[in-house]
Motif scaffolding. Sequence first.
Motif, PDB file in Angstrom:
ATOM      1  N   VAL A   1       1.204  -1.335  -0.198  1.00  0.00           N
ATOM      2  CA  VAL A   1      -0.085   0.069  -0.012  1.00  0.00           C
ATOM      3  C   VAL A   1       1.343   1.581   0.040  1.00  0.00           C
ATOM      4  CG1 VAL A   1      -1.779   1.770   1.219  1.00  0.00           C
ATOM      5  CG2 VAL A   1      -1.713  -0.678   1.090  1.00  0.00           C
ATOM      6  N   ALA A   2       1.827   1.015   0.961  1.00  0.00           N
ATOM      7  CA  ALA A   2       3.011   2.643   0.925  1.00  0.00           C
ATOM      8  C   ALA A   2       3.612   2.542  -0.674  1.00  0.00           C
ATOM      9  CB  ALA A   2       4.105   1.981   1.747  1.00  0.00           C
ATOM     10  N   THR A   3       3.842   1.455  -1.415  1.00  0.00           N
ATOM     11  CA  THR A   3       4.494   1.779  -2.496  1.00  0.00           C
ATOM     12  C   THR A   3       3.527   2.432  -3.814  1.00  0.00           C
ATOM     13  OG1 THR A   3       6.350   0.014  -2.075  1.00  0.00           O
ATOM     14  CG2 THR A   3       5.908   0.256  -4.158  1.00  0.00           C
ATOM     15  N   LYS A   4       1.838   1.753  -3.978  1.00  0.00           N
ATOM     16  CA  LYS A   4       1.322   2.269  -4.249  1.00  0.00           C
ATOM     17  C   LYS A   4       0.853   3.678  -4.337  1.00  0.00           C
ATOM     18  CE  LYS A   4      -0.694  -1.921  -5.406  1.00  0.00           C
ATOM     19  NZ  LYS A   4      -2.478  -3.240  -4.588  1.00  0.00           N
ATOM     20  N   THR A   5       1.010   3.782  -2.640  1.00  0.00           N
ATOM     21  CA  THR A   5       0.601   5.367  -1.907  1.00  0.00           C
ATOM     22  C   THR A   5       1.476   6.163  -2.766  1.00  0.00           C
ATOM     23  OG1 THR A   5      -0.981   4.685  -0.202  1.00  0.00           O
ATOM     24  CG2 THR A   5       0.342   6.610  -0.395  1.00  0.00           C
ATOM     25  N   LYS A   6       3.271   6.225  -2.648  1.00  0.00           N
ATOM     26  CA  LYS A   6       4.122   6.353  -3.594  1.00  0.00           C
ATOM     27  C   LYS A   6       4.099   6.419  -4.838  1.00  0.00           C
ATOM     28  CE  LYS A   6       8.658   6.981  -3.235  1.00  0.00           C
ATOM     29  NZ  LYS A   6       9.494   7.302  -4.551  1.00  0.00           N
ATOM     30  N   SER A   7       3.862   5.774  -5.582  1.00  0.00           N
ATOM     31  CA  SER A   7       3.688   6.138  -7.002  1.00  0.00           C
ATOM     32  C   SER A   7       2.520   6.563  -7.345  1.00  0.00           C
ATOM     33  CB  SER A   7       2.814   4.437  -7.110  1.00  0.00           C
ATOM     34  OG  SER A   7       4.902   3.414  -7.413  1.00  0.00           O
ATOM     35  N   LEU A   8       1.089   6.557  -6.405  1.00  0.00           N
ATOM     36  CA  LEU A   8      -0.026   7.613  -7.158  1.00  0.00           C
ATOM     37  C   LEU A   8       0.503   8.899  -6.413  1.00  0.00           C
ATOM     38  CD1 LEU A   8      -2.788   8.165  -7.899  1.00  0.00           C
ATOM     39  CD2 LEU A   8      -3.299   7.709  -5.135  1.00  0.00           C
ATOM     40  N   HIS A   9       1.391   8.925  -5.444  1.00  0.00           N
ATOM     41  CA  HIS A   9       1.702  10.433  -5.741  1.00  0.00           C
ATOM     42  C   HIS A   9       2.858  10.891  -6.407  1.00  0.00           C
ATOM     43  CE1 HIS A   9       2.403  13.500  -2.506  1.00  0.00           C
ATOM     44  NE2 HIS A   9       4.197  13.554  -2.699  1.00  0.00           N
TER      45      HIS A   9
ATOM     46  N   ALA B   1       2.405  10.401  -9.579  1.00  0.00           N
ATOM     47  CA  ALA B   1       1.906   9.984 -10.032  1.00  0.00           C
ATOM     48  C   ALA B   1       1.438  11.393 -10.385  1.00  0.00           C
ATOM     49  CB  ALA B   1       0.674   9.595 -10.356  1.00  0.00           C
ATOM     50  N   CYS B   2       0.214  11.862  -9.170  1.00  0.00           N
ATOM     51  CA  CYS B   2      -0.654  12.867  -9.597  1.00  0.00           C
ATOM     52  C   CYS B   2       1.232  14.414  -9.417  1.00  0.00           C
ATOM     53  CB  CYS B   2      -0.964  13.444  -6.883  1.00  0.00           C
ATOM     54  SG  CYS B   2      -2.561  12.239  -7.687  1.00  0.00           S
ATOM     55  N   ASP B   3       2.077  14.611  -8.861  1.00  0.00           N
ATOM     56  CA  ASP B   3       2.803  15.745  -9.220  1.00  0.00           C
ATOM     57  C   ASP B   3       3.047  15.204 -10.352  1.00  0.00           C
ATOM     58  OD1 ASP B   3       3.859  15.582  -6.095  1.00  0.00           O
ATOM     59  OD2 ASP B   3       4.687  14.754  -5.915  1.00  0.00           O
ATOM     60  N   ARG B   4       3.410  14.407 -11.202  1.00  0.00           N
ATOM     61  CA  ARG B   4       3.791  14.665 -12.588  1.00  0.00           C
ATOM     62  C   ARG B   4       2.427  15.144 -13.104  1.00  0.00           C
ATOM     63  NH1 ARG B   4       5.899   9.523 -11.793  1.00  0.00           N
ATOM     64  NH2 ARG B   4       3.747   8.212 -12.362  1.00  0.00           N
ATOM     65  N   LEU B   5       1.110  14.790 -12.706  1.00  0.00           N
ATOM     66  CA  LEU B   5       0.455  15.396 -13.112  1.00  0.00           C
ATOM     67  C   LEU B   5       0.264  16.670 -13.349  1.00  0.00           C
ATOM     68  CD1 LEU B   5      -2.351  12.369 -13.088  1.00  0.00           C
ATOM     69  CD2 LEU B   5      -1.695  13.443 -14.951  1.00  0.00           C
ATOM     70  N   LEU B   6       0.673  17.695 -12.287  1.00  0.00           N
ATOM     71  CA  LEU B   6      -0.224  18.720 -11.631  1.00  0.00           C
ATOM     72  C   LEU B   6       1.565  19.393 -12.161  1.00  0.00           C
ATOM     73  CD1 LEU B   6       0.427  18.662  -7.232  1.00  0.00           C
ATOM     74  CD2 LEU B   6      -1.960  19.143  -9.130  1.00  0.00           C
TER      75      LEU B   6
END
Length: 227
Positions: free
Chosen positions: A91-99, A101-106
């Motif tokens: 979950v921590a890995t997926k959360t970091k990946s999502l974070h 991805a959000c930074d890249r999208l921003l």
Amino acid sequence: MILTQNAPLTEQQQAAISLLSNAVVERPFPVSVFYKWFSELELSLKSETEEKYRHYVNTLSERIETCDGILDQVDETLHLFNELQLQHQAVATKTKSLHDACDRLLMEKQRLIEFAEALRSKLNYFDELENVATNFYSPNMRVGNGHFLPLLKRLDECISYVERNPQYAESSVYLVKFRQLQSRALGMIRSHVLSVLKNASSQVIASCLVFKTHCSYDMNLNLTHIK
């Protein structure tokens, strides 16, 4: 010799042996009877001792089984904890990946906003065509109007920008339309200048006629006085 191999005697057993010894002293037993009695006594003592230790063994076995059960539960708990830890890491890995991805999208969003603003600033020159055309073709637009010169200046800026960027799509079409508006503006200026000159000429001619009339009147008046 067999007796010495067993566990220490209890007080009750020692008392029984003491009584037996006294009885033997008082009334001797035949040897065969004594051995038989002694064997029975030894078996009895051995049975009591074994029973006591058997009880200890059973108790220890129960305790060992209990400990084994506890250890099994501990092992199962550790196994569940390890699975939970692995799930937490996932979950921590997926959360970091999502974070990330959000930074890249921003960042991509900001880049697109900046690109759109830059594109809008460039397209403003092309968008001005409709605004300038609407004003120049308006029946209320005159050279003396306060908006005429700013519009003419903006038109010159648009023409210069389109001429410097021929790589844009339909830039040649916009350039033709801008030049048509420029020609119309220059035509309006020419018409305005001609109109001003015509009015000025009319005023000069009228003034000359008035002056000539006054001169003729004064001359006739002088001739009358001379006669």
